[in-house]
Enzyme design. Structure first.
Site, PDB file in Angstrom:
ATOM      1  N   GLU A  25      50.214  -2.495  43.861  1.00 56.33           N
ATOM      2  CA  GLU A  25      51.074  -3.674  44.033  1.00 56.33           C
ATOM      3  C   GLU A  25      51.744  -4.084  42.724  1.00 56.33           C
ATOM      4  O   GLU A  25      51.259  -3.754  41.642  1.00 56.33           O
ATOM      5  CB  GLU A  25      50.269  -4.851  44.605  1.00 56.33           C
ATOM      6  N   LYS A 159      38.204 -13.280  44.242  1.00 58.99           N
ATOM      7  CA  LYS A 159      37.738 -14.258  43.258  1.00 58.99           C
ATOM      8  C   LYS A 159      37.168 -15.479  43.941  1.00 58.99           C
ATOM      9  O   LYS A 159      37.608 -15.863  45.017  1.00 58.99           O
ATOM     10  CB  LYS A 159      38.927 -14.744  42.441  1.00 58.99           C
TER      11      LYS A 159
HETATM   12  N1  PSU Z   1      44.059 -12.122  43.373  1.00 58.08           N
HETATM   13  C1  PSU Z   1      43.895 -11.653  42.123  1.00 58.08           C
HETATM   14  N2  PSU Z   1      44.984 -11.218  41.432  1.00 58.08           N
HETATM   15  C2  PSU Z   1      46.234 -11.210  41.993  1.00 58.08           C
HETATM   16  C3  PSU Z   1      46.379 -11.692  43.328  1.00 58.08           C
HETATM   17  C4  PSU Z   1      45.266 -12.132  43.977  1.00 58.08           C
HETATM   18  O1  PSU Z   1      42.777 -11.642  41.606  1.00 58.08           O
HETATM   19  O2  PSU Z   1      47.213 -10.807  41.329  1.00 58.08           O
HETATM   20  C5  PSU Z   1      47.734 -11.648  43.981  1.00 58.08           C
HETATM   21  C6  PSU Z   1      47.825 -10.475  44.965  1.00 58.08           C
HETATM   22  O3  PSU Z   1      49.140  -9.979  44.938  1.00 58.08           O
HETATM   23  C7  PSU Z   1      47.550 -11.148  46.304  1.00 58.08           C
HETATM   24  C8  PSU Z   1      48.237 -12.475  46.091  1.00 58.08           C
HETATM   25  O4  PSU Z   1      48.093 -10.449  47.403  1.00 58.08           O
HETATM   26  O5  PSU Z   1      47.921 -12.823  44.754  1.00 58.08           O
HETATM   27  C9  PSU Z   1      47.730 -13.537  47.056  1.00 58.08           C
HETATM   28  O6  PSU Z   1      48.548 -14.638  46.974  1.00 58.08           O
HETATM   29  P1  PSU Z   1      48.551 -15.733  48.155  1.00 58.08           P
HETATM   30  O7  PSU Z   1      47.204 -16.375  48.077  1.00 58.08           O
HETATM   31  O8  PSU Z   1      49.662 -16.654  47.810  1.00 58.08           O
HETATM   32  O9  PSU Z   1      48.768 -14.981  49.426  1.00 58.08           O
END
Ligand code: PSU
Ligand code: MN
Length: 304
Positions: A25, A159
């Site tokens: 990603e 996390k």
């Molecule tokens: N968790 C991490 N690092 C990240 C992300 C999540 O430890 O970079 C990023 C990933 O791209 C994940 C996104 O898909 O954040 C999730 O965001 P949201 O909660 O807005 O869907």
């Protein structure tokens, strides 16, 4: 191939040779880590995948196309430029149609991977059910993507900025297998053990590969999460990091941060408050996932 996809030379050649392709990603690069460590991480992770017999395909949106495999200059641009959109399922059509630069989240990377015929995807952590979901209804689009898009995601769990018990419940409801690799409990990203038991676990990549194949052969659509704990020597002290996470969550609340800005805000705060220790751990766990993900994909295709 879908008309919006553009494959890099390396990915095209890898497909022609029948090598396993591993999606990566770009939100982790543009919004998950600071520059220049993000770009160094992206390059190293790609190399680990090559060294383990697979082909890396970092995914991002450029000029109305979904790029499957980025050039070195593009990696640098996604790591260093400001104003790159964070693109989840909701945003994908708009960012492609308006020809803006977009970094793909777990959800969008899965969508692009499936369009390109890629079955494995390596990252750091999943988005999930946020703390306070009872009132905010903030559940990452990653969750429903896992329910419907048939790509295996190798990660270090999620996390504890999230409500991890609720995240596991949600995945169960949606029928998404979460397999612990070498662990019976869900890993919590910076730490090896969230204390939450998993229904599925295995020490054998061979078995995990076979289970994934079986799921899809049964016509069960959707993803599989392979939860690979951070190596012992790189893990952070749980008490230390959980206190910092709690402070970061509190700051997000006080600042009224909501929606797609929450995850990047929390990640940035945690790096700041740990003086970069969390960043180091984050990079180590992604590299470990790259090794395991490539090895898993190689096993999967070896038995086809
Ligand atoms: N968790 C991490 N690092 C990240 C992300 C999540 O430890 O970079 C990023 C990933 O791209 C994940 C996104 O898909 O954040 C999730 O965001 P949201 O909660 O807005 O869907
Ligand atoms: Mn959200």
């Amino acid at each position: 191939m879908n008309e919006y996809l553009v494959l890099s030379q390396e990915v095209k050649q890898g497909m022609e040779k029948g090598l396993p392709i591993i999606a990566l990603e770009s939100t982790i690069i543009s919004h998950g880590m600071p520059y220049p460590q993000n770009v160094a991480m992206a390059r190293e992770v790609e190399q680990i995948i090559r060294d383990n017999g697979a082909v890396p395909a970092t995914i991002a949106i450029v000029e109305g196309k979904i790029k499957i495999g980025l050039s070195d200059e593009e990696l640098e641009m996604f790591g260093s430029s400001k104003g790159i959109a964070k693109v989840s399922r909701r945003d994908l059509a708009d960012i492609v149609a308006s020809k803006r630069l977009g970094a793909t989240t777990v959800a969008t990377t899965m969508i692009a991977a499936e369009l390109a015929g890629i079955k494995f995807f390596v990252t750091g952590g999943l988005g999930g059910v946020h703390r306070g979901w009872e009132s905010t209804l903030d559940i990452s689009a990653d969750m429903d993507e896992l329910a419907q898009t048939s790509v295996t995601v190798i990660c270090a769990g999620a996390k504890s900025i999230l409500d991890l018990p609720a995240t596991l419940e949600y995945l169960e409801t949606k029928g998404v297998p979460v397999v612990g690799y070498g662990t019976k409990n869900l890993p919590a990203f910076f730490t090896r053990d969230s204390g939450l038991p998993l229904a599925l676990s295995s020490d054998s990549l061979e078995h995990i590969a076979y289970m994934i194949d079986t799921k899809w052969n049964l016509g069960l659509k959707g993803g599989v999460v392979v939860a690979n704990p951070i190596p012992h020597e790189d893990a952070l002290d749980p008490e230390y990091i959980n206190e910092i996470i709690a402070l970061a969550v509190q700051e997000a609340e006080e600042n009224g941060i909501v929606g797609k800005d929450i995850t990047p805000f929390l990640l940035g705060k945690i790096v700041e408050k740990t003086d970069g220790k969390s960043l180091e751990a984050n990079i180590k766990l992604v590299k470990n996932n790259a090794k395991v993900g490539a090895q898993l994909a190689v096993k999967f295709f070896a038995n086809k």
